[in-house]
Motif scaffolding. Structure first.
Motif, PDB file in Angstrom:
ATOM      1  N   ARG A 142       0.821  -1.209   0.000  1.00  0.00           N
ATOM      2  CA  ARG A 142       0.000   0.000   0.000  1.00  0.00           C
ATOM      3  C   ARG A 142       0.854   1.258   0.000  1.00  0.00           C
ATOM      4  O   ARG A 142       1.981   1.252   0.469  1.00  0.00           O
ATOM      5  CB  ARG A 142      -0.862   0.038   1.263  1.00  0.00           C
ATOM      6  N   SER A 143       0.246   2.340  -0.470  1.00  0.00           N
ATOM      7  CA  SER A 143       0.785   3.672  -0.189  1.00  0.00           C
ATOM      8  C   SER A 143      -0.038   4.212   0.979  1.00  0.00           C
ATOM      9  O   SER A 143      -1.229   3.912   1.099  1.00  0.00           O
ATOM     10  CB  SER A 143       0.687   4.594  -1.410  1.00  0.00           C
ATOM     11  N   TYR A 144       0.611   4.955   1.845  1.00  0.00           N
ATOM     12  CA  TYR A 144      -0.037   5.483   3.049  1.00  0.00           C
ATOM     13  C   TYR A 144       0.087   7.003   3.042  1.00  0.00           C
ATOM     14  O   TYR A 144       1.154   7.541   2.767  1.00  0.00           O
ATOM     15  CB  TYR A 144       0.656   4.961   4.316  1.00  0.00           C
ATOM     16  N   LEU A 145      -0.998   7.682   3.387  1.00  0.00           N
ATOM     17  CA  LEU A 145      -0.999   9.137   3.448  1.00  0.00           C
ATOM     18  C   LEU A 145      -1.402   9.574   4.850  1.00  0.00           C
ATOM     19  O   LEU A 145      -2.400   9.088   5.397  1.00  0.00           O
ATOM     20  CB  LEU A 145      -1.970   9.709   2.413  1.00  0.00           C
ATOM     21  N   TYR A 146      -0.614  10.474   5.416  1.00  0.00           N
ATOM     22  CA  TYR A 146      -0.828  10.996   6.769  1.00  0.00           C
ATOM     23  C   TYR A 146      -0.813  12.515   6.721  1.00  0.00           C
ATOM     24  O   TYR A 146      -0.466  13.128   5.716  1.00  0.00           O
ATOM     25  CB  TYR A 146       0.310  10.534   7.702  1.00  0.00           C
ATOM     26  N   SER A 147      -1.139  13.120   7.853  1.00  0.00           N
ATOM     27  CA  SER A 147      -0.965  14.559   8.018  1.00  0.00           C
ATOM     28  C   SER A 147      -0.272  14.805   9.352  1.00  0.00           C
ATOM     29  O   SER A 147      -0.393  14.010  10.286  1.00  0.00           O
ATOM     30  CB  SER A 147      -2.298  15.299   7.956  1.00  0.00           C
ATOM     31  N   ALA A 148       0.465  15.908   9.404  1.00  0.00           N
ATOM     32  CA  ALA A 148       1.172  16.294  10.628  1.00  0.00           C
ATOM     33  C   ALA A 148       1.462  17.787  10.554  1.00  0.00           C
ATOM     34  O   ALA A 148       1.430  18.391   9.477  1.00  0.00           O
ATOM     35  CB  ALA A 148       2.468  15.507  10.783  1.00  0.00           C
ATOM     36  N   ASP A 149       1.758  18.367  11.708  1.00  0.00           N
ATOM     37  CA  ASP A 149       2.047  19.800  11.748  1.00  0.00           C
ATOM     38  C   ASP A 149       3.523  20.130  11.558  1.00  0.00           C
ATOM     39  O   ASP A 149       3.902  21.295  11.542  1.00  0.00           O
ATOM     40  CB  ASP A 149       1.522  20.405  13.048  1.00  0.00           C
ATOM     41  N   SER A 150       4.365  19.105  11.404  1.00  0.00           N
ATOM     42  CA  SER A 150       5.767  19.311  11.052  1.00  0.00           C
ATOM     43  C   SER A 150       6.189  18.201  10.107  1.00  0.00           C
ATOM     44  O   SER A 150       5.525  17.168  10.013  1.00  0.00           O
ATOM     45  CB  SER A 150       6.653  19.345  12.299  1.00  0.00           C
ATOM     46  N   MET A 151       7.290  18.426   9.395  1.00  0.00           N
ATOM     47  CA  MET A 151       7.789  17.426   8.457  1.00  0.00           C
ATOM     48  C   MET A 151       8.669  16.423   9.195  1.00  0.00           C
ATOM     49  O   MET A 151       9.375  16.788  10.134  1.00  0.00           O
ATOM     50  CB  MET A 151       8.633  18.093   7.371  1.00  0.00           C
ATOM     51  N   PRO A 152       8.665  15.172   8.734  1.00  0.00           N
ATOM     52  CA  PRO A 152       9.568  14.199   9.333  1.00  0.00           C
ATOM     53  C   PRO A 152      11.024  14.626   9.158  1.00  0.00           C
ATOM     54  O   PRO A 152      11.397  15.196   8.129  1.00  0.00           O
ATOM     55  CB  PRO A 152       9.305  12.922   8.528  1.00  0.00           C
ATOM     56  N   ASN A 153      11.815  14.373  10.182  1.00  0.00           N
ATOM     57  CA  ASN A 153      13.256  14.604  10.088  1.00  0.00           C
ATOM     58  C   ASN A 153      13.951  13.534  10.917  1.00  0.00           C
ATOM     59  O   ASN A 153      13.309  12.795  11.653  1.00  0.00           O
ATOM     60  CB  ASN A 153      13.623  16.029  10.531  1.00  0.00           C
ATOM     61  N   GLU A 154      15.230  13.463  10.791  1.00  0.00           N
ATOM     62  CA  GLU A 154      15.972  12.401  11.472  1.00  0.00           C
ATOM     63  C   GLU A 154      16.192  12.698  12.946  1.00  0.00           C
ATOM     64  O   GLU A 154      16.573  11.820  13.704  1.00  0.00           O
ATOM     65  CB  GLU A 154      17.294  12.178  10.755  1.00  0.00           C
ATOM     66  N   ALA A 155      15.935  13.910  13.390  1.00  0.00           N
ATOM     67  CA  ALA A 155      16.259  14.304  14.761  1.00  0.00           C
ATOM     68  C   ALA A 155      15.169  13.978  15.773  1.00  0.00           C
ATOM     69  O   ALA A 155      15.453  13.793  16.946  1.00  0.00           O
ATOM     70  CB  ALA A 155      16.560  15.806  14.808  1.00  0.00           C
ATOM     71  N   GLU A 156      13.915  13.911  15.323  1.00  0.00           N
ATOM     72  CA  GLU A 156      12.844  13.701  16.292  1.00  0.00           C
ATOM     73  C   GLU A 156      11.678  12.931  15.684  1.00  0.00           C
ATOM     74  O   GLU A 156      11.492  12.898  14.478  1.00  0.00           O
ATOM     75  CB  GLU A 156      12.335  15.044  16.824  1.00  0.00           C
ATOM     76  N   ILE A 157      10.910  12.317  16.535  1.00  0.00           N
ATOM     77  CA  ILE A 157       9.692  11.635  16.123  1.00  0.00           C
ATOM     78  C   ILE A 157       8.562  12.659  16.100  1.00  0.00           C
ATOM     79  O   ILE A 157       8.423  13.465  17.026  1.00  0.00           O
ATOM     80  CB  ILE A 157       9.368  10.491  17.099  1.00  0.00           C
ATOM     81  N   LEU A 158       7.788  12.646  15.050  1.00  0.00           N
ATOM     82  CA  LEU A 158       6.690  13.607  14.935  1.00  0.00           C
ATOM     83  C   LEU A 158       5.635  13.359  15.998  1.00  0.00           C
ATOM     84  O   LEU A 158       5.335  12.229  16.357  1.00  0.00           O
ATOM     85  CB  LEU A 158       6.032  13.497  13.565  1.00  0.00           C
ATOM     86  N   LYS A 159       5.076  14.445  16.469  1.00  0.00           N
ATOM     87  CA  LYS A 159       3.946  14.368  17.392  1.00  0.00           C
ATOM     88  C   LYS A 159       2.667  14.500  16.578  1.00  0.00           C
ATOM     89  O   LYS A 159       2.619  15.214  15.594  1.00  0.00           O
ATOM     90  CB  LYS A 159       4.029  15.496  18.415  1.00  0.00           C
ATOM     91  N   GLN A 160       1.641  13.805  16.989  1.00  0.00           N
ATOM     92  CA  GLN A 160       0.311  13.909  16.395  1.00  0.00           C
ATOM     93  C   GLN A 160       0.318  13.681  14.876  1.00  0.00           C
ATOM     94  O   GLN A 160       0.035  14.591  14.098  1.00  0.00           O
ATOM     95  CB  GLN A 160      -0.306  15.264  16.699  1.00  0.00           C
ATOM     96  N   VAL A 161       0.627  12.475  14.475  1.00  0.00           N
ATOM     97  CA  VAL A 161       0.513  12.070  13.080  1.00  0.00           C
ATOM     98  C   VAL A 161      -0.898  11.530  12.884  1.00  0.00           C
ATOM     99  O   VAL A 161      -1.310  10.600  13.569  1.00  0.00           O
ATOM    100  CB  VAL A 161       1.566  10.993  12.724  1.00  0.00           C
TER     101      VAL A 161
END
Length: 177
Positions: free
Chosen positions: A4-23
């Motif tokens: 599958r392809s998966y689509l999400y939304s978040a208030d910040s972009m993924p980066n290597e430094a932190e795990i996104l909050k509220q995906v």
């Protein structure tokens, strides 16, 4: 099990430094990256680290612009499907879900789809972001402007393939808040 392809939304972009909050979960689609997903990541398209897999094979983009483009195209496609109750229901369900799950960015996870071929997944995502998605956006914008009637007609004949993804608050890969 389907890839599958998966689509999400978040208030910040993924980066290597932190795990996104509220995906937030938006949609998943079996065996393909459908036109709807490509359009939703069609403005401000950026390749980002994946939230699921290790290579940088995620795509982030502006939520508001992508949602508006998809909804505008759905209205244009719908002008030839006024009597199709299933299509009307699809538009209503999609619009309601996009409003409910709204955030600053869409995030498209491509890993299961790009791994289906022998091609390099990172190169495949780069090509998707630099060619396939911009081409889809151009086709959609031309159709909305009344300049791509043949393309619109082709979408109407097979609208389920392009727009009838599984929209839900919980996808196969969901993230705790």
């Amino acid at each position: 099990m389907a890839n599958r392809s998966y689509l999400y939304s978040a208030d910040s972009m993924p980066n290597e430094a932190e795990i996104l909050k509220q995906v937030r979960c938006i949609s998943e689609h079996n065996w393909d990256i459908p036109l709807a997903h490509k359009l939703m990541v069609g403005h401000g398209t950026t390749v980002v680290p994946s939230m699921i897999w290790s290579p940088p094979i995620g795509i982030a983009a502006d939520y508001a612009a992508g949602a508006a483009l998809l909804l505008d195209l759905l209205r244009a496609v719908g002008k030839g499907l006024e009597d199709d109750a299933e299509f009307t229901e699809c538009i209503a369900r999609t619009a309601a879900h996009l409003e409910k799950q709204q955030a600053k960015y869409f995030i498209l996870e491509t890993g299961e789809i790009v791994s289906l071929s022998d091609a390099d997944p990172v190169a495949s995502v780069q090509r998707l972001a630099s060619q396939d998605i911009p081409d889809a956006v151009s086709d959609a914008e031309a159709a909305i402007a009344g300049q791509n009637d043949d393309w619109l007609a082709s979408l109407r004949t097979d609208w389920e393939k392009h727009f009838a993804s599984f929209y839900s608050e919980a996808l196969y890969f969901s993230f705790p808040n």
